[in-house]
Scaffold this active site. Structure first.
Site, PDB file in Angstrom:
ATOM      1  N   GLU A  10       0.811  -1.221   0.000  1.00  9.93           N
ATOM      2  CA  GLU A  10       0.000   0.000   0.000  1.00  9.93           C
ATOM      3  C   GLU A  10       0.842   1.268   0.000  1.00  9.93           C
ATOM      4  O   GLU A  10       0.465   2.270  -0.567  1.00  9.93           O
ATOM      5  CB  GLU A  10      -0.933   0.089   1.226  1.00  9.93           C
ATOM      6  CG  GLU A  10      -1.554  -1.194   1.650  1.00  9.93           C
ATOM      7  CD  GLU A  10      -0.766  -1.779   2.781  1.00  9.93           C
ATOM      8  OE1 GLU A  10       0.380  -2.163   2.534  1.00  9.93           O
ATOM      9  OE2 GLU A  10      -1.287  -1.860   3.896  1.00  9.93           O
ATOM     10  N   ASP A  83      -1.203  -4.776   4.243  1.00 11.05           N
ATOM     11  CA  ASP A  83      -1.138  -5.027   5.685  1.00 11.05           C
ATOM     12  C   ASP A  83      -1.947  -6.265   6.071  1.00 11.05           C
ATOM     13  O   ASP A  83      -2.970  -6.573   5.443  1.00 11.05           O
ATOM     14  CB  ASP A  83      -1.656  -3.821   6.462  1.00 11.05           C
ATOM     15  CG  ASP A  83      -0.675  -2.656   6.467  1.00 11.05           C
ATOM     16  OD1 ASP A  83       0.509  -2.887   6.157  1.00 11.05           O
ATOM     17  OD2 ASP A  83      -1.085  -1.525   6.770  1.00 11.05           O
ATOM     18  N   ASP A  85      -4.472  -7.423   7.773  1.00 14.86           N
ATOM     19  CA  ASP A  85      -5.731  -7.244   8.501  1.00 14.86           C
ATOM     20  C   ASP A  85      -6.878  -7.162   7.500  1.00 14.86           C
ATOM     21  O   ASP A  85      -6.684  -7.359   6.302  1.00 14.86           O
ATOM     22  CB  ASP A  85      -5.684  -5.997   9.393  1.00 14.86           C
ATOM     23  CG  ASP A  85      -5.343  -4.716   8.623  1.00 14.86           C
ATOM     24  OD1 ASP A  85      -5.445  -4.717   7.377  1.00 14.86           O
ATOM     25  OD2 ASP A  85      -4.976  -3.720   9.262  1.00 14.86           O
ATOM     26  N   GLU A  87      -8.640  -4.616   6.337  1.00 12.17           N
ATOM     27  CA  GLU A  87      -8.483  -3.581   5.317  1.00 12.17           C
ATOM     28  C   GLU A  87      -7.443  -4.005   4.284  1.00 12.17           C
ATOM     29  O   GLU A  87      -7.630  -3.798   3.080  1.00 12.17           O
ATOM     30  CB  GLU A  87      -8.081  -2.254   5.970  1.00 12.17           C
ATOM     31  CG  GLU A  87      -9.143  -1.639   6.862  1.00 12.17           C
ATOM     32  CD  GLU A  87     -10.423  -1.311   6.110  1.00 12.17           C
ATOM     33  OE1 GLU A  87     -10.339  -0.794   4.982  1.00 12.17           O
ATOM     34  OE2 GLU A  87     -11.510  -1.560   6.657  1.00 12.17           O
ATOM     35  N   TYR A 299       3.729  -4.982  13.362  1.00  7.68           N
ATOM     36  CA  TYR A 299       2.496  -4.338  12.889  1.00  7.68           C
ATOM     37  C   TYR A 299       1.730  -3.714  14.048  1.00  7.68           C
ATOM     38  O   TYR A 299       1.543  -4.347  15.094  1.00  7.68           O
ATOM     39  CB  TYR A 299       1.622  -5.354  12.165  1.00  7.68           C
ATOM     40  CG  TYR A 299       0.475  -4.734  11.420  1.00  7.68           C
ATOM     41  CD1 TYR A 299       0.687  -3.694  10.522  1.00  7.68           C
ATOM     42  CD2 TYR A 299      -0.826  -5.184  11.608  1.00  7.68           C
ATOM     43  CE1 TYR A 299      -0.363  -3.121   9.828  1.00  7.68           C
ATOM     44  CE2 TYR A 299      -1.889  -4.618  10.911  1.00  7.68           C
ATOM     45  CZ  TYR A 299      -1.649  -3.590  10.029  1.00  7.68           C
ATOM     46  OH  TYR A 299      -2.696  -3.022   9.351  1.00  7.68           O
ATOM     47  N   ARG A 301      -1.424  -2.507  14.335  1.00  8.62           N
ATOM     48  CA  ARG A 301      -2.875  -2.660  14.510  1.00  8.62           C
ATOM     49  C   ARG A 301      -3.149  -4.087  14.971  1.00  8.62           C
ATOM     50  O   ARG A 301      -3.234  -4.999  14.157  1.00  8.62           O
ATOM     51  CB  ARG A 301      -3.627  -2.334  13.216  1.00  8.62           C
ATOM     52  CG  ARG A 301      -3.516  -0.865  12.826  1.00  8.62           C
ATOM     53  CD  ARG A 301      -4.357  -0.526  11.597  1.00  8.62           C
ATOM     54  NE  ARG A 301      -4.278   0.891  11.294  1.00  8.62           N
ATOM     55  CZ  ARG A 301      -3.370   1.439  10.483  1.00  8.62           C
ATOM     56  NH1 ARG A 301      -2.474   0.660   9.897  1.00  8.62           N
ATOM     57  NH2 ARG A 301      -3.344   2.734  10.260  1.00  8.62           N
ATOM     58  N   HIS A 345      -2.216 -11.439  14.980  1.00  8.90           N
ATOM     59  CA  HIS A 345      -0.881 -10.847  14.947  1.00  8.90           C
ATOM     60  C   HIS A 345      -0.290 -10.811  16.346  1.00  8.90           C
ATOM     61  O   HIS A 345      -0.993 -10.934  17.339  1.00  8.90           O
ATOM     62  CB  HIS A 345      -0.927  -9.424  14.392  1.00  8.90           C
ATOM     63  CG  HIS A 345      -1.779  -9.282  13.183  1.00  8.90           C
ATOM     64  ND1 HIS A 345      -1.561 -10.022  12.046  1.00  8.90           N
ATOM     65  CD2 HIS A 345      -2.859  -8.517  12.938  1.00  8.90           C
ATOM     66  CE1 HIS A 345      -2.485  -9.699  11.143  1.00  8.90           C
ATOM     67  NE2 HIS A 345      -3.287  -8.804  11.663  1.00  8.90           N
TER      68      HIS A 345
END
Length: 767
Positions: A10, A83, A85, A87, A299, A301, A345
């Site tokens: 991204e 990433d 997750d 999203e 990471y 989040r 995670h």
């Protein structure tokens, strides 16, 4: 020439770091976030046909998509590495749909940290796009769009344009409104605290607090009761009833999750959640340490407190080598998982514990160093031995009362040698323990040096800070930690709440919105319902619940409630509250009405007579009284004047409320209106405010001027540029392109579509 493998991530910063690790056989490109979304100017969801969605290329992303397609055509293998997750999975799915590549040539790779070993290991065992993750994210997106696009226009018709509702946003606002009303309804009660300064046969003197009266909890309500009891105690004896000595253990906290990092950074450094996440993103994607960019943390989040076994080994080795065996537990410490936590995670930790904060300090900006130090210290401390204290508890009988004295003497620092968590400002301070207590035994008579009696009053519940609001959202299961920063930003940008001395206070607009929405949609904006919806999204992600069934269940109830609200919700635009005041121009009655900027007083003969004026009263929230004839008195704030040190006050003027120095006219300080954004200059603790030049043109600058000289003609946006990493972007608008955000650096000028309100309200609702 052999075609290169294509990797799509991204962020350009992330792309540069990964390309360095993979070498020349790979081309790494960035999508710069999402490439597709629901349309800006229409619903884009069809509930009548299985909730079919109409995702489209985000305006401004056409060139990026074209470049990705071109590169994909030339590549023999494509790796989607967004990433790890929901999203990120949705981004991968949308890229896959647009590059039109054969399914057997596209793989999904995920890594929790951007380091050489983690990257290479991920590419050795690539997988496929997780359909359940995509379904979960798509369900969330549809739910948010339906609520935002269906309810926000209802508010425009009933109240005013520019308002918005959100599935999670509105519930977060409700927390603040409910707290404000608790404060308003609070009735303070008087009570008295008794503290005895006592002396034993050996020093030192010590303090003891009254905890019981006549065998019940110690409660003295009036000065007369206090005076009488004091006389009894001063005439009587203080005798040791019991002595109990124990060893108290204080255990370390687990490594950071997203929400805990946001809370601690806000408590310790007063950093907004949005800025904390921006800093953590940079630390994750890569910092140039002199020999190239490297990801410093995992990471950021995550709901998990889990740490990988390999990382635990290096942390334990570091503790043993640096602090010695006495600080190292026999085996690695694990922490229990919260009920709603997603454990996909690891916790947030340094990618290499050997990179101490001191060793990388010269390569980090001031705020980056603060956040990295927090993460590093918390992670190391989490695997250290507990701190030990010798705790002594002495109970002392005195007439009808029982007093208590406690003492804590440190015996072993344990994890406190590295890290100690900050306390929430809302937590009432306990009476500090005596640092040392003299040796005493049961039956020993003590000498009373002094008996202090202090009148106190019960306090209302405190307003939320950003840290305690995030804590409340997490405890109630509302939203996800990755969304908290956006939620806090939206409710401020919509002027539903304002921040005073670091605490949130609901505005009149926020309270009216909550009243209307909770009456019309009691289930949708209920705390428990919102938490249950989050659990359903988790079950969809785990493949244990059907996404379509969940949406049908939601919409079946929602559609009927929406139609009922359309017919029954109060229309404040038409509401006219009579007052005793007469129009100064025509003599007709004056009425209270609702307009773009809240309540105001107008002539009842409008539009024939256009007389109007602000409504003012003394309750501090701007709410109109039925007969508002008195001007609101100045309301003293906790914040101090930066010029003279006196308290600031909120006053009402001809153009509404403003904040100025209580020392006026000797001090002319007047607080400039802020935009809920910290100054982006490294190391600056100021906030961005609106200013005017000599010609009356508005611009934006730092509240710390002249110490900080940051200025911008365009409104700054608290979002790092995804292309060059600049700390902020600016909001712009043209007739051709509509609203967009742009990097202010001349050599970059990277654009992102849309405004920075962060909500799902349709765009034509902006005032």
């Amino acid at each position: 020439m052999k075609p290169k493998s294509l990797v799509i991530v991204e962020s350009p910063a992330k792309a540069r770091t990964i390309e360095r690790y993979l070498g020349g056989e790979y081309t790494v490109l960035a999508s710069v976030g999402h490439i597709k979304d629901l349309p800006k100017k229409r619903l884009g969801v069809d509930p009548a046909h299985g909730f079919k969605t109409d995702y489209e290329i985000i305006p401004g992303k056409e060139a990026i998509v074209k470049n990705l397609r071109k590169a994909a055509d030339k590549a023999d293998v494509i790796y989607l590495a967004a990433d790890p997750d929901r999203e990120g999975e949705a981004i991968c799915q949308h890229i896959f749909e647009e590059i039109e590549a054969a399914n057997d040539k596209v793989f999904r790779v995920m890594f929790n940290e951007i380091t050489r070993d983690a990257i290479r290991q991920a590419f050795q065992s690539p997988g496929r796009i997780d359909e359940n993750l995509v379904k979960s994210q798509n369900t969330r997106r549809i739910l948010d769009r339906l609520v935002g696009y269906k309810i926000s226009p209802l508010l425009w018709r009933k109240v005013r344009r520019g308002l918005s509702a959100g599935r999670v946003q509105t519930v977060a606002l409700r927390l603040i409104v409910d707290r404000e009303r608790e404060i308003g309804a609070f009735q303070k009660e008087e009570y008295w605290v008794f503290t005895a300064q006592l002396e034993a046969a050996l020093p030192p003197p010590f303090r003891a607090k009254a905890i019981k009266l006549d065998g019940q909890k110690f409660v003295v309500r009036t000065a007369d009761e206090a005076r009488a009891l004091r006389g009894e105690l001063e005439a009587g004896a203080f005798v040791v009833e019991s002595v109990r000595a124990t060893t108290r253990k204080q255990h370390p906290q687990p490594p950071f999750t997203t929400s805990k990092l946001q809370q601690e950074a806000n408590r310790r450094f007063k950093l907004p959640a949005a800025k904390t996440m921006q800093i953590a993103q940079r630390l994750y994607e890569g910092i140039d340490l002199g020999d190239g960019s490297v990801g410093l943390i995992t990471y950021m989040r995550t709901d998990s407190t889990r740490v990988a076994p390999s990382a635990l080994e290096t942390i334990r080795s570091y503790i043993q080598d640096t602090y010695g065996n006495e600080y190292l537990p026999e085996k690695p410490r694990s922490f229990s998982k919260a009920d709603l936590a997603q454990d996909a995670h690891e916790a947030i930790r340094p990618t290499d514990i050997a990179r101490t904060p001191a060793s990388v300090r010269t390569h980090l900006k001031a705020d980056e160093y603060k956040i990295y130090t927090l993460i590093w210290q918390r992670c190391v401390a989490s695997q250290m031995e507990p701190a030990l204290f010798r705790h002594t508890d002495i109970k002392i009988a005195a007439g009808r009362c029982l007093f208590q004295a406690t003492g804590d003497v440190p015996q072993f620092a344990g994890f406190l040698k590295v890290y100690q968590e900050s306390a929430d400002e809302d937590v009432a301070e306990s009476d500090p323990a005596n640092p040392n207590l003299p040796p005493v035994e049961a039956g020993q008579v003590l000498r009373l040096q002094q008996l202090q009696t202090e009148q106190q009053f019960t306090q209302p519940p405190p307003r939320y800070t950003e840290a305690t609001l995030i804590k409340a959202l997490e405890e109630k299961g509302i939203g996800r930690p990755s969304t908290y920063a956006q939620i806090v930003t939206v409710i401020q940008n919509r002027q539903y709440v304002i921040k005073e001395d670091g605490r949130f206070r609901s505005t009149e607009t926020g309270e009216i919105v909550i009243d209307l929405l909770t009456r019309s949609f009691p289930d949708l904006f209920d705390y428990n319902y919102t938490a249950t919806m989050e659990q359903s999204l988790d079950l969809i992600e785990a493949g244990k619940q059907n996404w379509l069934v969940e949406l049908q269940r939601f919409y079946g109830a929602f559609d009927g409630t929406l139609q009922k609200a359309e017919a029954e919700m109060s229309n404040l635009k038409r509401e006219k509250i009579p007052t005793d005041e007469r129009c100064p121009n025509c003599g007709a009655g004056m009425v209270i009405r609702w307009g773009r900027f809240g309540k105001f007083m107008a002539c009842e003969r409008y539009p024939e007579c256009r007389t109007s004026k602000p409504v003012t009263n003394g309750n501090g929230n701007g709410d109109a009284a039925t007969t508002p004839t008195a001007k609101a008195p100045a309301r003293v704030l906790d914040e101090q004047c930066p010029d003279c040190g006196k308290h600031l006050v909120e006053r009402s003027g001809r153009f509404g409320k403003f904040i100025a120095c209580s020392g006026y006219p000797k001090c002319h300080f007047k607080k400039k209106p802020g935009i809920n954004m910290p100054c982006p200059q490294p190391g600056c603790s100021g906030e961005i405010v609106m200013l005017k030049n000599k010609r009356g043109r508005i611009f934006y600058g730092c509240s710390k001027y002249p110490a900080c000289t940051f200025t911008s003609w365009q409104r700054p946006v608290p979002r790092a540029c995804p292309a060059c990493g600049n700390a902020y972007m600016v909001q712009k608008q043209t007739k051709k392109d509509g609203p967009f955000q742009e990097c202010p650096r001349p050599e970059c000028r990277h654009r992102l579509p849309g405004e920075t309100n962060g909500s799902d309200a349709p765009p034509n609702g902006n005032s």
